[in-house]
Design a protein around this motif. Sequence first.
Motif, PDB file in Angstrom:
ATOM      1  N   UNK A  11      20.452   9.099  -4.381  1.00 20.57           N
ATOM      2  CA  UNK A  11      20.309  10.257  -3.503  1.00 20.57           C
ATOM      3  C   UNK A  11      21.625  10.997  -3.383  1.00 20.57           C
ATOM      4  N   UNK A  12      21.607  12.146  -2.725  1.00 29.67           N
ATOM      5  CA  UNK A  12      22.808  12.976  -2.650  1.00 29.67           C
ATOM      6  C   UNK A  12      23.911  12.278  -1.856  1.00 29.67           C
ATOM      7  N   UNK A  13      23.565  11.560  -0.785  1.00 32.65           N
ATOM      8  CA  UNK A  13      24.593  10.937   0.050  1.00 32.65           C
ATOM      9  C   UNK A  13      25.385   9.895  -0.734  1.00 32.65           C
ATOM     10  N   UNK A  14      24.667   8.948  -1.335  1.00 36.40           N
ATOM     11  CA  UNK A  14      25.370   7.884  -2.068  1.00 36.40           C
ATOM     12  C   UNK A  14      25.999   8.407  -3.352  1.00 36.40           C
ATOM     13  N   UNK A  15      25.434   9.494  -3.920  1.00 35.30           N
ATOM     14  CA  UNK A  15      26.041  10.094  -5.112  1.00 35.30           C
ATOM     15  C   UNK A  15      27.396  10.713  -4.762  1.00 35.30           C
ATOM     16  N   UNK A  16      27.442  11.465  -3.661  1.00 36.08           N
ATOM     17  CA  UNK A  16      28.707  12.050  -3.231  1.00 36.08           C
ATOM     18  C   UNK A  16      29.732  10.957  -2.954  1.00 36.08           C
ATOM     19  N   UNK A  17      29.324   9.918  -2.240  1.00 36.13           N
ATOM     20  CA  UNK A  17      30.252   8.842  -1.910  1.00 36.13           C
ATOM     21  C   UNK A  17      30.759   8.143  -3.163  1.00 36.13           C
ATOM     22  N   UNK A 103      30.409  -0.146   1.097  1.00 35.74           N
ATOM     23  CA  UNK A 103      30.168   1.096   1.831  1.00 35.74           C
ATOM     24  C   UNK A 103      28.784   1.661   1.517  1.00 35.74           C
ATOM     25  N   UNK A 104      28.225   2.366   2.495  1.00 35.74           N
ATOM     26  CA  UNK A 104      26.954   3.062   2.264  1.00 35.74           C
ATOM     27  C   UNK A 104      27.122   4.560   2.486  1.00 35.74           C
ATOM     28  N   UNK A 105      26.075   5.326   2.163  1.00 35.15           N
ATOM     29  CA  UNK A 105      26.143   6.784   2.223  1.00 35.15           C
ATOM     30  C   UNK A 105      25.605   7.391   3.492  1.00 35.15           C
ATOM     31  N   UNK A 106      25.566   6.639   4.578  1.00 34.47           N
ATOM     32  CA  UNK A 106      25.061   7.189   5.838  1.00 34.47           C
ATOM     33  C   UNK A 106      25.923   8.360   6.291  1.00 34.47           C
ATOM     34  N   UNK A 107      25.280   9.375   6.881  1.00 33.64           N
ATOM     35  CA  UNK A 107      26.001  10.489   7.497  1.00 33.64           C
ATOM     36  C   UNK A 107      25.614  10.566   8.975  1.00 33.64           C
ATOM     37  N   UNK A 108      26.232  11.473   9.712  1.00 27.88           N
ATOM     38  CA  UNK A 108      26.030  11.485  11.169  1.00 27.88           C
ATOM     39  C   UNK A 108      24.599  11.826  11.563  1.00 27.88           C
ATOM     40  N   UNK A 109      23.862  12.550  10.708  1.00 27.84           N
ATOM     41  CA  UNK A 109      22.468  12.845  11.031  1.00 27.84           C
ATOM     42  C   UNK A 109      21.621  11.573  11.052  1.00 27.84           C
ATOM     43  N   UNK A 110      22.052  10.553  10.331  1.00 30.42           N
ATOM     44  CA  UNK A 110      21.299   9.302  10.286  1.00 30.42           C
ATOM     45  C   UNK A 110      21.385   8.529  11.596  1.00 30.42           C
ATOM     46  N   UNK A 111      22.345   8.878  12.437  1.00 29.03           N
ATOM     47  CA  UNK A 111      22.557   8.105  13.657  1.00 29.03           C
ATOM     48  C   UNK A 111      21.523   8.421  14.733  1.00 29.03           C
ATOM     49  N   UNK A 112      20.825   9.535  14.599  1.00 26.93           N
ATOM     50  CA  UNK A 112      19.890   9.935  15.639  1.00 26.93           C
ATOM     51  C   UNK A 112      18.467   9.495  15.402  1.00 26.93           C
ATOM     52  N   UNK A 113      18.177   8.871  14.263  1.00 28.48           N
ATOM     53  CA  UNK A 113      16.820   8.451  13.933  1.00 28.48           C
ATOM     54  C   UNK A 113      16.700   6.944  14.140  1.00 28.48           C
ATOM     55  N   UNK A 114      15.459   6.470  14.067  1.00 32.12           N
ATOM     56  CA  UNK A 114      15.219   5.031  14.176  1.00 32.12           C
ATOM     57  C   UNK A 114      15.514   4.401  12.824  1.00 32.12           C
ATOM     58  N   UNK A 115      16.618   3.667  12.720  1.00 33.98           N
ATOM     59  CA  UNK A 115      17.050   3.108  11.441  1.00 33.98           C
ATOM     60  C   UNK A 115      17.540   1.672  11.647  1.00 33.98           C
ATOM     61  N   UNK A 116      16.615   0.710  11.640  1.00 27.80           N
ATOM     62  CA  UNK A 116      17.036  -0.695  11.797  1.00 27.80           C
ATOM     63  C   UNK A 116      17.937  -1.171  10.677  1.00 27.80           C
ATOM     64  N   UNK A 117      17.939  -0.459   9.535  1.00 29.18           N
ATOM     65  CA  UNK A 117      18.845  -0.827   8.456  1.00 29.18           C
ATOM     66  C   UNK A 117      20.306  -0.706   8.859  1.00 29.18           C
ATOM     67  N   UNK A 118      20.593   0.160   9.837  1.00 27.87           N
ATOM     68  CA  UNK A 118      21.968   0.302  10.305  1.00 27.87           C
ATOM     69  C   UNK A 118      22.430  -0.964  11.032  1.00 27.87           C
ATOM     70  N   UNK A 119      21.490  -1.684  11.639  1.00 22.16           N
ATOM     71  CA  UNK A 119      21.835  -2.956  12.267  1.00 22.16           C
ATOM     72  C   UNK A 119      22.286  -3.960  11.215  1.00 22.16           C
ATOM     73  N   UNK A 120      21.546  -3.992  10.101  1.00 23.60           N
ATOM     74  CA  UNK A 120      21.937  -4.879   9.003  1.00 23.60           C
ATOM     75  C   UNK A 120      23.313  -4.500   8.472  1.00 23.60           C
ATOM     76  N   UNK A 121      23.602  -3.203   8.404  1.00 26.16           N
ATOM     77  CA  UNK A 121      24.918  -2.757   7.939  1.00 26.16           C
ATOM     78  C   UNK A 121      26.020  -3.258   8.871  1.00 26.16           C
TER      79      UNK A 121
END
Length: 258
Positions: A11-17, A103-121
């Motif tokens: 995806x674009x996020x991880x590609x940029x990173x 490292x992962x490609x999360x951006x600040x928009x990802x912080x406002x959604x329900x993302x249990x994967x961030x807990x694993x991170x």
Amino acid sequence: MQSVVVAYSGGVDSALLSVAAHRALGQRALAVTAISPALAARDLGDAESVAHQFGLNHRVIHTDELQREGYVANSPQRCYFCKTELYDQLAALASAESYAWVANGANTDDLGDYRPGMTAAAEHNIRSPMVEAGMDKAQVRAAALWLGVPLWDKPAQPCLSSRIPYGTPVTVESLRRIEAAEDILRDLGLREVRARHHDKLCRIEVGADEMELAFAHRDEITRRLKELGYLWVSLDLNGLRSGSLNDVLRIAETARRP
């Protein structure tokens, strides 16, 4: 960061990173793409294409989240089990080969959604450089365009299991059917699509500006998706909504409130 393993999905996020890490660290940056039935072949192709174009240090591994009971059961915590499988492998790789960070490609928009994967991170001490830099999705796309990353305008493409409603078990067969359905839709010129898998019903979501195109191809779409095994095919008039299957969680939360 000195050295880093990047979770690189295509995806674009991880590609940029991955490109930024390569520019900064050279061969001390390793972009790793995890193959599983939940990764669409198109995304793997995108990852490999960008890796070749920019000369990334790129590796492909295989993850086995379908062997994790919590993932297959498809509770609202499914992403936690998926990311735990991924980060277990990336953390072990980083340790074995002396990379300082994952490292992962999360951006600040990802912080406002329900993302249990961030807990694993967080549990695996995964860095999110674009969150640390305060970059949202629009800034990610702008930076990717400036660096010449061809995926800069690629629509968001969550893993295929996100098309299956919570409580419906995730199977290889359903994932393959979803991927085939979305390939059909994209081959017709639709860019932003989701084939939501409701057993024998495929509920299609497309962007609001592509509704007319989807409807114009309704006969072909219906015929070809029925050939995949669906009995019914519908076009969701609400259009594409990222995380729309989380609606059931929001409704349940509202019902619990006094």
